[in-house]
Design a protein around this motif. Structure first.
Motif, PDB file in Angstrom:
ATOM      1  N   UNK A  36       0.628  -1.620   0.413  1.00 36.00           N
ATOM      2  CA  UNK A  36      -0.097   0.090  -0.028  1.00 36.00           C
ATOM      3  C   UNK A  36       1.067   1.141  -0.250  1.00 36.00           C
ATOM      4  N   UNK A  37       1.047   2.374  -0.572  1.00 38.03           N
ATOM      5  CA  UNK A  37       1.500   3.671  -1.178  1.00 38.03           C
ATOM      6  C   UNK A  37       0.728   4.378  -0.917  1.00 38.03           C
ATOM      7  N   UNK A  38       0.614   5.621  -0.610  1.00 42.73           N
ATOM      8  CA  UNK A  38       0.738   6.495  -0.461  1.00 42.73           C
ATOM      9  C   UNK A  38       2.058   7.846   0.203  1.00 42.73           C
ATOM     10  N   UNK A  39       0.638   8.735  -0.199  1.00 46.72           N
ATOM     11  CA  UNK A  39       2.233  10.578  -0.108  1.00 46.72           C
ATOM     12  C   UNK A  39       2.223  10.757   0.819  1.00 46.72           C
ATOM     13  N   UNK A  40       2.228  12.342   1.330  1.00 47.00           N
ATOM     14  CA  UNK A  40       2.860  12.984   2.276  1.00 47.00           C
ATOM     15  C   UNK A  40       2.229  13.547   3.891  1.00 47.00           C
ATOM     16  N   UNK A  41       0.808  12.899   2.914  1.00 39.49           N
ATOM     17  CA  UNK A  41      -0.268  13.505   4.809  1.00 39.49           C
ATOM     18  C   UNK A  41      -1.630  13.218   4.195  1.00 39.49           C
ATOM     19  N   UNK A  42      -1.951  13.709   2.929  1.00 44.41           N
ATOM     20  CA  UNK A  42      -3.419  13.820   2.698  1.00 44.41           C
ATOM     21  C   UNK A  42      -4.422  12.718   2.800  1.00 44.41           C
ATOM     22  N   UNK A  43      -4.016  12.055   2.896  1.00 49.74           N
ATOM     23  CA  UNK A  43      -4.702  10.738   2.443  1.00 49.74           C
ATOM     24  C   UNK A  43      -4.685  10.355   4.385  1.00 49.74           C
ATOM     25  N   UNK A  44      -4.102  10.546   4.732  1.00 43.98           N
ATOM     26  CA  UNK A  44      -4.019  10.260   6.576  1.00 43.98           C
ATOM     27  C   UNK A  44      -4.831  11.604   7.599  1.00 43.98           C
TER      28      UNK A  44
END
Ligand code: NZQ
Ligand code: ZN
Length: 396
Positions: A36-44
């Motif tokens: 699972x790959x995600x970004x710098x924070x917005x999706x968290x």
């Protein structure tokens, strides 16, 4: 129209609430272990990662997560993804984010089964992958069109030089893309506008062609461009307008899944000129394109005045001056710049934070001494330098 092959086997799950069903989508493919790959924070911050993880868990799917993808994604995190993916023996890669996250996931998907260095082999030597893990995405920003494209753009510093490079491969086409327009409602206006500019650029790279008898794709291109131009102001005025967000999101996919580009020679010089700006200044890709596209158009206008006049008339709403179509063509470029400005985009080096004295460095990064750029007009070093100079001086 040229001969073509068109195969885009991505399944789209579009609409409100679709992201909560991502576990079901992965399970339907028979996959059991996900990177699972995600970004710098917005999706968290938005709770999206939490909801995606719960959805995977509810279908008994194991996952290992790698967050922290930066815009203009770096190869370093791809190596981390490859290592973690191999350790966990994953059979699927899931990206949750925008183009940078999706491209990181795509690079990991071809990097995991590859024995050598993925960047060196695929991005520098130009080797083609011969295998790749299946991957899918939950898109959070309509922009790069990576959710439907066959490319992945990654950046790495090699011998003190930042190389930002794309790889096109059928292994880069996602198995599915979950597209929920409500996820895009948290986007800052600037990112929304950068995304819209990128979409327009994807269409325009295809629109300016030497191929004749392509009226069907011309008209599709014009429809996508007109819809973006009409929709972005509505989204900026009311970021929670679901209908406008939905139209913009689907436009981003249609702009770059090659529906607009089949059967015709495409250009892509402007994208390559821009990639050097985002490599050098770490600016947003869309913002760099808002600066470079009108500059490229000014420089290449005389190559086919009628094509630029057609664009000006059909897309930018300029009345056709049959006696002097150059006027029409030029007014189209003026209006395009004005549109970019109106949605908050920079249109000059100064507004972007770029410097004219860096042009030699940009040309060096472009590597223009070793190859030419573009197809509509084939550009050499002098041409590229002149285009950068137009961008540097357009607000004099
Ligand atoms: O990292 P987070 O915190 O998520 O913040 C991101 C990032 O700062 C933010 N963002 C994304 N979704 C959000 C959000 N903020 C609030 N709410 C949301 N829902 O937006 C910022 C930009 O994200 P990024 O993924 O970098 O944007 P984009 O989708 O424009 O991707 C740009 C990258 O794609 C490449 C570009 O060169 C650039 O590296 N491209 C990829 C292509 C492809 N694979 O086909 C084609 C394109 O021409 C392009 O070159
Ligand atoms: Zn782009």
């Amino acid at each position: 129209m040229d001969n073509f092959e068109f195969y885009r086997p991505t399944q789209y799950f579009f609409g409100q609430g679709e992201s909560a069903r991502v576990g079901e989508r992965v399970a339907a493919l028979g996959k059991k272990s996900v990177l699972l790959v995600y970004g710098g924070g917005s999706a968290v911050r938005s709770g999206l990662i939490d909801s995606v993880e719960k959805s995977l868990e509810s279908f008994g799917i194991a996952y290992v997560a790698v967050g922290g993808v930066q815009p203009n994604p770096r190869a370093a995190l791809v190596y981390t993804c490859i290592e973690k993916g191999r350790d966990a023996n994953v059979d699927f890669v899931l990206a949750v984010g925008g183009g940078s996250v999706i491209d990181t996931a795509k690079a990991a998907a071809v990097g995991i089964p590859h024995e050598g260095d993925f960047f060196e082999d695929f991005y520098i030597k130009g080797m083609q992958p011969t295998a790749g893990l299946p991957h899918g995405c939950v898109l959070t920003i309509p922009a790069a069109g990576s959710e439907g494209s066959n490319s992945a753009v990654i950046q790495k510093e090699v011998d003190g030089k930042v190389i930002k490079q794309g790889l096109s491969s059928q292994f880069n086409v996602p198995r599915f893309a979950v597209m929920d327009p409500t996820l895009t409602m948290t986007l800052p206006d600037y990112q929304t506008a950068c995304g819209a500019t990128d979409m327009m650029a994807h269409v325009m790279e295809r629109y300016f062609t030497n191929t004749t008898d392509v009226s069907i794709t011309d008209r599709i291109c014009e429809a996508v461009l007109l819809s973006i131009i009409e929709t972005v102001p509505r989204v900026l005025e009311d970021p929670h307008n679901y209908g406008a967000r939905a139209n913009l999101m689907w436009a981003g996919t249609l702009a770059h899944n090659n529906l607009c580009g089949v059967g015709r020679e495409q250009d892509w010089a402007t994208h390559h000129l821009e990639h050097q700006l985002s490599a050098l200044y770490d600016c947003a890709h869309g913002a760099g394109l808002a600066v470079m596209f009108p500059a490229w158009m000014e420089y290449t206008l005389n190559h086919n005045v009628m094509r630029f006049a057609q664009f000006a008339h059909r897309v930018m709403g300029v009345e056709m001056d049959f006696a002097d179509p150059v006027n029409t063509a030029r007014e189209g470029i003026v209006r395009l710049r004005h549109f970019f400005k109106s949605i908050g985009m920079p249109v000059s080096f100064k507004e972007l934070g770029a410097r004219e004295e860096d042009i030699p460095a940009l040309l060096n990064l472009l590597g223009i001494d070793k190859h030419s750029e573009g197809h509509f007009v084939v550009l050499g070093r002098d041409d590229c330098e002149k285009i950068y100079r137009i961008a540097a001086h357009c607000d004099d």
